[in-house]
Design an enzyme around this catalytic site. Structure first.
Site, PDB file in Angstrom:
ATOM      1  N   GLU A   1       0.879  -1.164   0.000  1.00 32.75           N
ATOM      2  CA  GLU A   1       0.000   0.000   0.000  1.00 32.75           C
ATOM      3  C   GLU A   1       0.913   1.208   0.000  1.00 32.75           C
ATOM      4  O   GLU A   1       1.561   1.515   0.995  1.00 32.75           O
ATOM      5  CB  GLU A   1      -0.918  -0.023   1.229  1.00 32.75           C
ATOM      6  CG  GLU A   1      -2.119   0.907   1.110  1.00 32.75           C
ATOM      7  CD  GLU A   1      -1.852   2.285   1.669  1.00 32.75           C
ATOM      8  OE1 GLU A   1      -1.517   3.187   0.855  1.00 32.75           O
ATOM      9  OE2 GLU A   1      -1.977   2.470   2.881  1.00 32.75           O
TER      10      GLU A   1
ATOM     11  N   CYS B   1      -2.309   8.860   2.954  1.00 30.73           N
ATOM     12  CA  CYS B   1      -2.093   8.341   1.595  1.00 30.73           C
ATOM     13  C   CYS B   1      -3.329   8.532   0.726  1.00 30.73           C
ATOM     14  O   CYS B   1      -3.223   8.916  -0.438  1.00 30.73           O
ATOM     15  CB  CYS B   1      -1.744   6.849   1.655  1.00 30.73           C
ATOM     16  SG  CYS B   1      -0.227   6.468   2.542  1.00 30.73           S
TER      17      CYS B   1
END
Length: 460
Positions: free
Chosen positions: A232, A266
């Site tokens: 990720e 993010c």
């Protein structure tokens, strides 16, 4: 240049050094991996109901220690205390959800094969090495760990050096949850020993949340060792606002989503792509709403924007801002480091950003928003997809069906129609392109580190 010999945590609000944690030796890493392997042999045979009960105890341990855990998050990486407490509450709620729903995800799945008896079983892989970031120091760990542990894997945490205090407090929560030895291990090692752990035969798979550069390095090592990995990575998520959108709702979501955790998320929207007809109105309201946010002491419950977590990352963000200004973007507010000893960066808003500018092409991991003009919806889609990243996207439209139609055209791992992006235990989370691969959360997270074993009786 000398290699670092310890993990050091610093209070970014004051610049004060909090603690030093000397890196562990190869012998200590060996002991941790041995415990994780031995723990796996026990844990995988532990009845699923007992594993779920341990997760329930973990949720209680988190809630019981919320003050210390949230306080450590705020001290080590500057997250405003209200958001830090919310992170712990979210983790405990996720534990509850997996206890209630996870066991059904691991049940055998009957499969019809010409009226013959066959099914699929889900078996844990083994010890999982998790290399985790600092921006959500408890949530990032547990959203991967809880489903993996429920499935019967063990977990070896290599946390970011700047939040080792959070790592060890989380380790205490696991101890109070009374899991068997070796089920949750913490290692504090340098990059060379991380590499050694990746290739060690006892590590079954690897998961990382971090930068594209780190993901490429970890992914290459895991691939060379023929080990599954979940990555990720970064994001420069688009937030599309169509001309018929409810402007007040869109602006509210845009500002809150962009500046949460001081912009260090993010999956936060970073590129606001607005149709020409409402561009000026959106921009004016966005700036006005941003000015209302309180930046200051992260221990004050009224603070929404705290300091950035690391001084080196503030320096890098400032360079990106300087380049964007030189490239011709219009600076509407901010654009400077805040004065004083703390690691604060002024909330910054750019207008008239184009696709060749730094703040469009690169991830801006801090309190910086870029507002981009789109001719129409088709152009908005083109701009949104013009990125190396593909984590999440948001679309605001007056017609919800239109928002979904636009969302279907976006190259991302998750789309949010008329609502800003986030993560939740009930739905999978992950990206495409250079935002990584693999999924966390939901049933995908439970099965991500499982072997799907086919069982077929009396095949004819």
């Amino acid at each position: 240049m000398n290699k670092p010999t310890a993990a050091i945590s610093v209070n970014p609000a004051t610049g004060e050094q909090l603690a030093t944690y000397p890196f562990e030796t190869a012998a200590q890493l060996e002991q941790a991996l041995a415990r994780a392997a031995t723990g796996f042999a026990t844990w995988k045979r532990t009845p699923l109901a007992q594993r779920a009960a341990a997760i329930t105890r973990l949720a209680k341990a988190l809630r019981d220690d919320i003050d210390r855990l949230a306080g450590m998050i705020t001290a080590e990486m500057g997250k405003p205390i209200t958001q830090a407490r919310g992170e712990i509450e979210k983790c405990a709620g996720m534990c509850d959800w997996y206890v209630a729903n996870g066991p059904a995800m691991l049940e055998n799945e009957p499969t019809a094969v010409d009226n013959q008896k066959a099914w699929v079983e889900y078996h844990p892989l083994g010890p999982i090495l998790a290399v985790m970031p600092w921006n959500f120091p408890i949530w990032q760990v547990l959203r991967g760990a809880v489903p993996a542990l429920l499935a019967g894997n063990t977990y070896v945490l290599k946390h970011a050096p700047s939040v080792m205090g959070c790592a060890y407090l989380l380790g205490e929560a696991f101890e109070r949850a009374d899991l068997p030895a070796g089920v949750f291990e913490i290692i504090n090692v340098d990059n060379d020993l991380v590499s050694a752990a990746i290739v060690d035969d006892r590590i079954a798979a690897v998961t990382l949340t971090g930068s594209v550069r780190a993901g490429a390095a970890i992914g290459a090592q895991a691939g060379a060792a023929l080990k599954k990995c979940v990555l990720e990575l970064g994001g420069s998520d688009p937030f599309i606002v169509l001309a018929d959108a409810n402007l007040d709702e869109a602006v509210q979501a845009a500002v809150i989503g962009r500046f949460q955790n001081s912009g260090q998320v993010c999956a936060a929207a970073k590129r606001f792509i607005v149709e020409d007809a409402i561009y000026d109105a959106f921009t004016e309201r966005f700036v006005a709403k941003t000015r209302e946010l309180i930046m200051g002491d992260p221990t004050d419950p009224k603070t929404y924007i705290g300091p950035m977590a690391r001084f080196d990352l503030r320096d890098e963000l400032d360079k990106q801002v300087r380049r964007t200004i030189e490239e011709g973007a219009t600076l509407l507010m901010g654009g400077e480091k805040a004065p004083g000893a703390g690691n604060y960066y002024q909330p910054t808003v750019f207008a008239n950003v184009t696709s060749d500018m730094t703040s469009f092409r690169e991830e801006m991991f801090g309190p910086v928003a870029s507002i981009i003009r789109a001719r129409d919806a088709e152009h908005a889609v083109e701009l949104a997809n013009d990125s190396q990243f593909g984590l999440t996207a948001t679309v605001y439209a007056g017609d919800p069906q239109r928002a979904l139609e636009i969302g279907a055209q976006l190259d991302v791992g998750g789309v949010f129609a008329n609502g800003y992006s986030g993560s939740d235990a009930r739905v999978p989370f992950g990206g495409v392109k250079k935002s990584g691969f693999g999924r966390e959360l939901s049933h995908f997270g439970v099965r991500e580190f499982c072997s799907a074993k086919t069982v077929w009786v009396g095949r004819k």
